[in-house]
Design a protein around this motif. Sequence first.
Motif, mmCIF file in Angstrom:
data_model
loop_
_atom_site.group_PDB
_atom_site.id
_atom_site.type_symbol
_atom_site.label_atom_id
_atom_site.label_comp_id
_atom_site.label_asym_id
_atom_site.label_seq_id
_atom_site.Cartn_x
_atom_site.Cartn_y
_atom_site.Cartn_z
ATOM 1 N N ALA A 1 -27.750 -65.192 -19.224
ATOM 2 C CA ALA A 1 -27.417 -66.555 -19.607
ATOM 3 C C ALA A 1 -25.946 -66.933 -19.473
ATOM 4 O O ALA A 1 -25.294 -67.252 -20.454
ATOM 5 C CB ALA A 1 -27.880 -66.785 -21.047
ATOM 6 N N PRO A 2 -25.412 -66.899 -18.270
ATOM 7 C CA PRO A 2 -24.059 -67.425 -18.118
ATOM 8 C C PRO A 2 -24.103 -68.952 -18.161
ATOM 9 O O PRO A 2 -25.166 -69.548 -17.965
ATOM 10 C CB PRO A 2 -23.662 -66.951 -16.717
ATOM 11 N N LEU A 3 -22.963 -69.540 -18.440
ATOM 12 C CA LEU A 3 -22.852 -70.995 -18.363
ATOM 13 C C LEU A 3 -22.287 -71.294 -16.975
ATOM 14 O O LEU A 3 -21.202 -70.836 -16.640
ATOM 15 C CB LEU A 3 -21.886 -71.476 -19.449
ATOM 16 N N VAL A 4 -23.037 -72.031 -16.171
ATOM 17 C CA VAL A 4 -22.634 -72.224 -14.780
ATOM 18 C C VAL A 4 -22.521 -73.699 -14.429
ATOM 19 O O VAL A 4 -23.409 -74.493 -14.756
ATOM 20 C CB VAL A 4 -23.662 -71.554 -13.826
ATOM 21 N N TYR A 5 -21.423 -74.067 -13.787
ATOM 22 C CA TYR A 5 -21.253 -75.429 -13.293
ATOM 23 C C TYR A 5 -21.260 -75.462 -11.768
ATOM 24 O O TYR A 5 -20.784 -74.523 -11.120
ATOM 25 C CB TYR A 5 -19.928 -76.007 -13.782
ATOM 26 N N HIS A 6 -21.767 -76.541 -11.248
ATOM 27 C CA HIS A 6 -21.799 -76.731 -9.802
ATOM 28 C C HIS A 6 -20.455 -77.239 -9.294
ATOM 29 O O HIS A 6 -19.982 -78.278 -9.739
ATOM 30 C CB HIS A 6 -22.888 -77.760 -9.466
ATOM 31 N N PHE A 7 -19.835 -76.502 -8.388
ATOM 32 C CA PHE A 7 -18.655 -77.017 -7.711
ATOM 33 C C PHE A 7 -19.018 -77.459 -6.299
ATOM 34 O O PHE A 7 -18.635 -78.521 -5.849
ATOM 35 C CB PHE A 7 -17.528 -75.972 -7.707
ATOM 36 N N GLY A 8 -19.729 -76.616 -5.582
ATOM 37 C CA GLY A 8 -20.297 -77.077 -4.310
ATOM 38 C C GLY A 8 -19.678 -76.551 -3.045
ATOM 39 O O GLY A 8 -20.231 -76.749 -1.976
ATOM 40 N N SER A 9 -18.517 -75.904 -3.146
ATOM 41 C CA SER A 9 -17.959 -75.319 -1.932
ATOM 42 C C SER A 9 -17.162 -74.076 -2.287
ATOM 43 O O SER A 9 -16.988 -73.754 -3.465
ATOM 44 C CB SER A 9 -17.116 -76.332 -1.167
ATOM 45 N N THR A 10 -16.655 -73.381 -1.282
ATOM 46 C CA THR A 10 -16.031 -72.080 -1.538
ATOM 47 C C THR A 10 -14.513 -72.145 -1.659
ATOM 48 O O THR A 10 -13.878 -71.112 -1.850
ATOM 49 C CB THR A 10 -16.393 -71.077 -0.428
ATOM 50 N N THR A 11 -13.943 -73.335 -1.530
ATOM 51 C CA THR A 11 -12.498 -73.460 -1.773
ATOM 52 C C THR A 11 -12.227 -74.633 -2.706
ATOM 53 O O THR A 11 -12.796 -75.715 -2.529
ATOM 54 C CB THR A 11 -11.689 -73.715 -0.472
ATOM 55 N N PRO A 12 -11.341 -74.427 -3.683
ATOM 56 C CA PRO A 12 -11.039 -75.504 -4.637
ATOM 57 C C PRO A 12 -10.499 -76.734 -3.923
ATOM 58 O O PRO A 12 -10.667 -77.859 -4.388
ATOM 59 C CB PRO A 12 -9.963 -74.908 -5.553
ATOM 60 N N GLY A 13 -9.860 -76.522 -2.775
ATOM 61 C CA GLY A 13 -9.228 -77.616 -2.052
ATOM 62 C C GLY A 13 -10.173 -78.703 -1.584
ATOM 63 O O GLY A 13 -9.757 -79.841 -1.376
ATOM 64 N N THR A 14 -11.465 -78.388 -1.440
ATOM 65 C CA THR A 14 -12.395 -79.432 -0.992
ATOM 66 C C THR A 14 -12.512 -80.542 -2.030
ATOM 67 O O THR A 14 -12.830 -81.669 -1.687
ATOM 68 C CB THR A 14 -13.820 -78.879 -0.735
ATOM 69 N N ASN A 15 -12.296 -80.234 -3.283
ATOM 70 C CA ASN A 15 -12.351 -81.275 -4.306
ATOM 71 C C ASN A 15 -11.598 -80.801 -5.549
ATOM 72 O O ASN A 15 -12.189 -80.377 -6.538
ATOM 73 C CB ASN A 15 -13.814 -81.614 -4.645
ATOM 74 N N ILE A 16 -10.283 -80.904 -5.485
ATOM 75 C CA ILE A 16 -9.439 -80.334 -6.525
ATOM 76 C C ILE A 16 -9.613 -81.064 -7.867
ATOM 77 O O ILE A 16 -9.517 -80.468 -8.935
ATOM 78 C CB ILE A 16 -7.955 -80.283 -6.081
ATOM 79 N N LYS A 17 -9.938 -82.358 -7.803
ATOM 80 C CA LYS A 17 -10.170 -83.130 -9.036
ATOM 81 C C LYS A 17 -11.375 -82.563 -9.788
ATOM 82 O O LYS A 17 -11.342 -82.372 -10.997
ATOM 83 C CB LYS A 17 -10.427 -84.605 -8.697
#
Length: 430
Positions: free
Chosen positions: A179-195
């Motif tokens: 049971a980890p708490l997981v959020y969707h970011f969607g890509s493998t580099t933070p730079g694709t959506n830093i906000k």
Amino acid sequence: AGAGAGNGGTRYDLEKETELRFEVEAGEKVQLELLTGLAEVFGSELNRNKKYVFGPGSKVAVFTWQGCSVSLSGKTEVAYVSKDTPMLLYLNTHAALEQMRRQAERDNERGPRVMVAGPTDVGKSTVCRLLLSYAVRLGRRPTLVELDVGQSGVSVPGTMSALCIERPADVEEGYSVQAPLVYHFGSTTPGTNIKLYNKLTSSLAEVFSQRCEVNRKASVGGCIINTCGWVKGSGYQALVHCASAFEVDVVLVLDQERLYNELKRDLPHFVRVVLLPKSGGVVERSKDCRREARDEKIREYFYGFRSSSFFPHAFDVRFSDVRIYKIGAPSIPDSCLPLGMSQDDTQLKLVPVTPGRDLTHHVLSVSCAEEGEEGVGGVRRGVLESPVCGFIVVTNVDTQAQVMTVLSPAPRPLPRHTLLIMDIRFIDLK
Ligand code: ADP
């Protein structure tokens, strides 16, 4: 070292405070066995006369504080013993954190919140694992916060997560994930959506703090935050943001003096910033190697460790039964933004995706967001802030019949109908 061990393996006799490093060749397996003495792999103790198997591409260090002998069989790319390790420094770091936990316990305060930072391939994840294993071996319940969206130790790539650690990582499998708490970011580099990256960092910090308020053990245990290897520009700003969102007490900087000095300059004076050397054993991984590790992580999600424990399901999902979104609209020039809207809004906007052939092979997160929360202009509220309850992969799209076939860990129906698309693709070869 290097004499025959009888069972076809090679025997290594390790002196105290040395480590045996080995890498497993592509397509091969290596067996490790502890024959005498005590030894550990990244903080997890080895049991004597148990055969540990490491798969292709594994890079492992068997360290001993007291001295030991081990046997290694199978094809290794390299295998050598090193006396030169930073383990004593890492152990001292652990001891200092433990001191802080003891003090927190006594004074009814919270335990240390630690951010581990540094460029790629300096052993950040390994140091996190070590510190967590040592803490949990003393009965602590620290939390791992995984912000490395490229190589997550907790969930599939493209996610940001938190996991309460209750036992040392498994020597072969890593963290046994409950049971980890997981959020969707969607890509493998933070730079694709830093906000979005910063927003999700804040969400994790908030949830962690709430947990600490109701769970004393979690509060005293504190957290160890693993970060991305991107340490310049917005990547650096993301580190500063993380430090402030989690109100970290300690920052461990691996291997980079410049980053160390910048963080010392920019973080509040009460934050202890510590520079630690990287281990000479840390192996630089090629792009391909990283991609393979990501693929493996996704395969593991569906099929279990060594593709043997889970049996995923394939079924059809009607387009009309789901809503698929991508987070973040392509940025448009400021002058073209609708009145009252900022770039931030576009990066955090839920953009409906019309299902088509190009969905094939994409990984989709199944959002836990409550259904039917349509906000203004069809934008759903709560989706960004909601964790995900699982992942599916689109294996086929039939636009005529308006259905897609998905690979799912559980049988139909999907538990929720809000799906978030990742940039990440997975080709199921089973
Ligand atoms: P980072 O998180 O900074 O990218 P990792 O901790 O993932 O780096 O380490 C990179 C690789 O090096 C991993 O495959 C890890 O198993 C391996 N590694 C780390 N420390 C050692 C060591 N002392 N000896 C051999 N391999 C190591």
